[in-house]
Design a protein around this motif. Structure first.
Motif, mmCIF file in Angstrom:
data_model
loop_
_atom_site.group_PDB
_atom_site.id
_atom_site.type_symbol
_atom_site.label_atom_id
_atom_site.label_comp_id
_atom_site.label_asym_id
_atom_site.label_seq_id
_atom_site.Cartn_x
_atom_site.Cartn_y
_atom_site.Cartn_z
ATOM 1 N N UNK A 6 10.452 50.583 44.526
ATOM 2 C CA UNK A 6 10.551 49.213 45.195
ATOM 3 C C UNK A 6 10.438 49.440 46.892
ATOM 4 N N UNK A 7 10.947 50.611 47.168
ATOM 5 C CA UNK A 7 11.137 50.800 48.569
ATOM 6 C C UNK A 7 9.786 51.320 49.535
ATOM 7 N N UNK A 8 8.746 51.326 48.747
ATOM 8 C CA UNK A 8 7.372 51.935 49.220
ATOM 9 C C UNK A 8 6.914 51.148 50.510
ATOM 10 N N UNK A 9 7.249 49.840 50.618
ATOM 11 C CA UNK A 9 6.725 48.947 51.869
ATOM 12 C C UNK A 9 7.467 49.471 53.090
ATOM 13 N N UNK A 10 8.778 49.975 52.844
ATOM 14 C CA UNK A 10 9.210 50.818 54.121
ATOM 15 C C UNK A 10 8.697 51.990 54.472
ATOM 16 N N UNK A 11 8.465 52.735 53.471
ATOM 17 C CA UNK A 11 7.643 54.190 53.741
ATOM 18 C C UNK A 11 6.449 53.990 54.420
ATOM 19 N N UNK A 12 5.677 53.004 54.030
ATOM 20 C CA UNK A 12 4.159 52.687 54.604
ATOM 21 C C UNK A 12 4.619 52.574 56.293
ATOM 22 N N UNK A 14 7.056 53.310 57.807
ATOM 23 C CA UNK A 14 7.632 54.383 58.562
ATOM 24 C C UNK A 14 6.424 55.398 58.841
ATOM 25 N N UNK A 15 5.459 55.763 57.944
ATOM 26 C CA UNK A 15 4.299 56.560 57.986
ATOM 27 C C UNK A 15 3.655 55.958 59.212
ATOM 28 N N UNK A 46 4.416 45.167 59.825
ATOM 29 C CA UNK A 46 4.257 45.210 58.410
ATOM 30 C C UNK A 46 5.634 45.110 57.729
ATOM 31 N N UNK A 50 6.881 42.329 55.189
ATOM 32 C CA UNK A 50 7.362 42.635 53.773
ATOM 33 C C UNK A 50 8.757 42.454 53.352
ATOM 34 N N UNK A 51 9.658 42.421 54.471
ATOM 35 C CA UNK A 51 11.043 41.879 54.463
ATOM 36 C C UNK A 51 10.817 40.390 53.762
ATOM 37 N N UNK B 32 -1.117 41.390 54.723
ATOM 38 C CA UNK B 32 -0.243 40.084 55.124
ATOM 39 C C UNK B 32 -0.413 38.890 54.151
ATOM 40 N N UNK B 35 1.043 39.607 50.996
ATOM 41 C CA UNK B 35 2.542 39.339 51.134
ATOM 42 C C UNK B 35 2.669 37.808 51.654
ATOM 43 N N UNK B 89 13.481 56.974 56.921
ATOM 44 C CA UNK B 89 13.312 56.865 55.402
ATOM 45 C C UNK B 89 14.583 57.215 54.864
ATOM 46 N N UNK B 92 16.210 53.838 54.845
ATOM 47 C CA UNK B 92 15.615 52.762 53.964
ATOM 48 C C UNK B 92 16.317 52.944 52.507
ATOM 49 N N UNK B 97 15.196 45.970 47.685
ATOM 50 C CA UNK B 97 13.892 46.276 47.131
ATOM 51 C C UNK B 97 12.760 45.161 47.594
ATOM 52 N N UNK B 98 11.708 45.477 47.728
ATOM 53 C CA UNK B 98 10.528 44.670 48.017
ATOM 54 C C UNK B 98 10.416 43.353 46.971
ATOM 55 N N UNK B 105 17.941 38.815 54.431
ATOM 56 C CA UNK B 105 17.284 37.933 55.059
ATOM 57 C C UNK B 105 17.090 36.547 54.283
#
Lengths: 137, 311
Positions: A6-12, A14-15, A46, A50-51, B32, B35, B89, B92, B97-98, B105
């Motif tokens: 579920x954390x992949x949004x942050x990883x994208x 960060x990349x 992004x 995503x938040x 976007x 999302x 990373x 995070x 989680x997403x 927030x």
């Protein structure tokens, strides 16, 4: 740990941010640096958007029959940030154009060399002006 | 998207980099949309894929298309980037989680906006409600920032009259297909800009997007029919005044409520019925934003495109 994916949004984010960061610090071309900066900027967008996402939520426009909405606050912040971003990028581009007109190059190292040459030339002229003073004494 | 970013690092043809960045922006807009951020997607598509690309291309026209091969080894920067990325990373790992509805927030002021917004401000689009009403101060600040940035560009470059700005000469030559297509599209683009401007209370849209779309219409006209013709339609000397007018309109609404004994930008001063006042206030404020964004974007474009290559 089970819901780590579920954390992949942050990883994208960060990349992308690191890709932008890499362009900014490793490339000498000023236009490319600005592209890198813009890339960095979108990664932050992004991250914010995503938040604001709520699972199964809907776009924050009130519609009868919908009860769960995504958070509108990040959307507002980023919406204005995008337009401000293009305005500040334009200031950067204007500076690049002026630098090109002054130096004839947009490569950082060439500009530094030219700057160094300028400084040497200035030192040369000042020392020339100083010598008659020394002679008189 | 990550692939495009990496391609942008590798390529030394800056023209390709800029076009790739436009594609990247469009993909960001789609993301976007996914999302639920429709307003933001809208802005990103108009700004990132449209205006930024054109501005960067104008700069490339002035400064040259090719990047030189970097002289020093990229290993050090690669190391710095890897370490920073790994640290981020690691950071995070504790993050919510997403899509988690319990994330911090969503706990602070957002529930209030969602619950009270429709009755207090009286418009379905909550993004517009938060933007122009609850966070009116911020948006005023942003508008002033855009205005300042525009003034900075004009101070640095100025809008010049050159041989390329003569009426009837276009940057890409006489392309009959493009001329016909643009002629057919232009009224629709401008009409859509107006729709986005005044329908922002109900659907996605608002002053920021409308200003950009309107300016894009003129930029398109400029590219196909020539700079001189576009400048006849909107003389550059009007643009400064228009930009200032937009900021004044926004600030004026704030001062009006101040003179009425209410707080700065308290829209209930504008009409007897507070909800009606909110409507009027948001409309005027968005109009101010739209005018400023439109004129600044167009002024920046004129400043960059009107500058001839150095002899």
């Amino acid at each position: 740990m089970s819901n780590l994916p579920g954390l992949y949004n942050y990883w994208i984010a960060v990349c992308l941010m690191m890709a932008g960061f890499y362009i900014v610090i490793s490339h000498g071309n000023l236009v490319k640096k600005l592209v890198g900066l813009a890339l960095f900027q979108t990664s932050v967008f992004i991250f914010y958007i995503s938040l604001g996402k709520v699972a199964d939520g809907d776009a924050p426009i009130v519609t009868p029959g919908v009860t769960l909405y995504s958070n509108p606050l990040p959307h507002v912040l980023i919406l204005t940030a995008i337009v401000v971003g293009v305005a500040t990028t334009a200031v950067g581009l204007a500076l690049v154009v002026r630098i090109y007109e002054a130096y004839g190059s947009v490569e950082e190292d060439e500009i530094q060399v030219l700057d160094g040459a300028d400084d040497d030339a200035n030192e040369g002229t000042t020392s020339l002006e100083e010598t008659p003073e020394a002679d008189r004494q | 998207m990550v692939l495009i970013a990496i391609a942008a690092i590798r390529l030394r043809d800056l023209f390709a980099v800029v076009i790739l960045f436009g594609v990247y922006s469009l993909m960001t807009a789609v993301l976007f949309m996914d999302l639920d951020a429709v307003d933001v997607a809208f802005t990103e598509a108009a700004v990132g894929a449209g205006v930024t690309t054109v501005l960067m291309l104008s700069t490339l026209h002035l400064t040259g298309r090719w990047e030189r091969r970097p002289r020093h080894s990229p290993m050090l920067s690669l190391l710095v980037v890897t370490v920073t990325g790994a640290a981020l990373i690691y950071g995070t790992l504790d993050a919510p989680r997403l899509g988690d509805p319990e994330a911090p927030v969503h706990q602070h002021v957002a529930p209030r906006y969602l619950e009270q917004g429709p009755t207090e401000v009286g418009m379905p689009n909550l993004v517009t409600a938060v933007l122009a009403s609850y966070r009116g101060y911020d948006t005023f600040g942003e508008t002033v920032v855009i205005f300042t940035a525009g003034v900075a560009v004009l101070l640095l470059l100025g809008i010049r009259e050159g041989p390329q700005t003569k009426a009837g000469r276009s940057a890409i030559g006489d392309q009959i297909v493009l001329r016909v297509v643009v002629k057919a599209l232009l009224p629709l683009i401008l009409l859509y800009g107006l729709y986005v401007q005044f329908h922002g209370d109900f659907g996605a849209g608002g002053g920021f997007q409308a200003g950009v779309i309107f300016a894009t219409g003129f930029v398109l006209y400029d590219l196909v029919f020539g700079e001189g013709d576009a400048r006849l339609v909107v003389p550059p000397r009007w643009l400064h005044r228009l930009a200032a007018l937009g900021v004044l309109l926004y600030g004026g609404v704030g001062l009006w409520s101040l003179f009425d004994g209410k707080a700065f930008l308290d829209y209930s001063a504008l009409a007897h019925d507070p909800v009606h006042g909110q409507h009027l206030g948001v409309l005027l404020v968005e109009l101010g934003v739209g005018i400023t964004v439109f004129s600044i974007v167009l002024a920046i474009f004129f400043a960059l495109s009107g500058r001839g290559r150095r002899a």
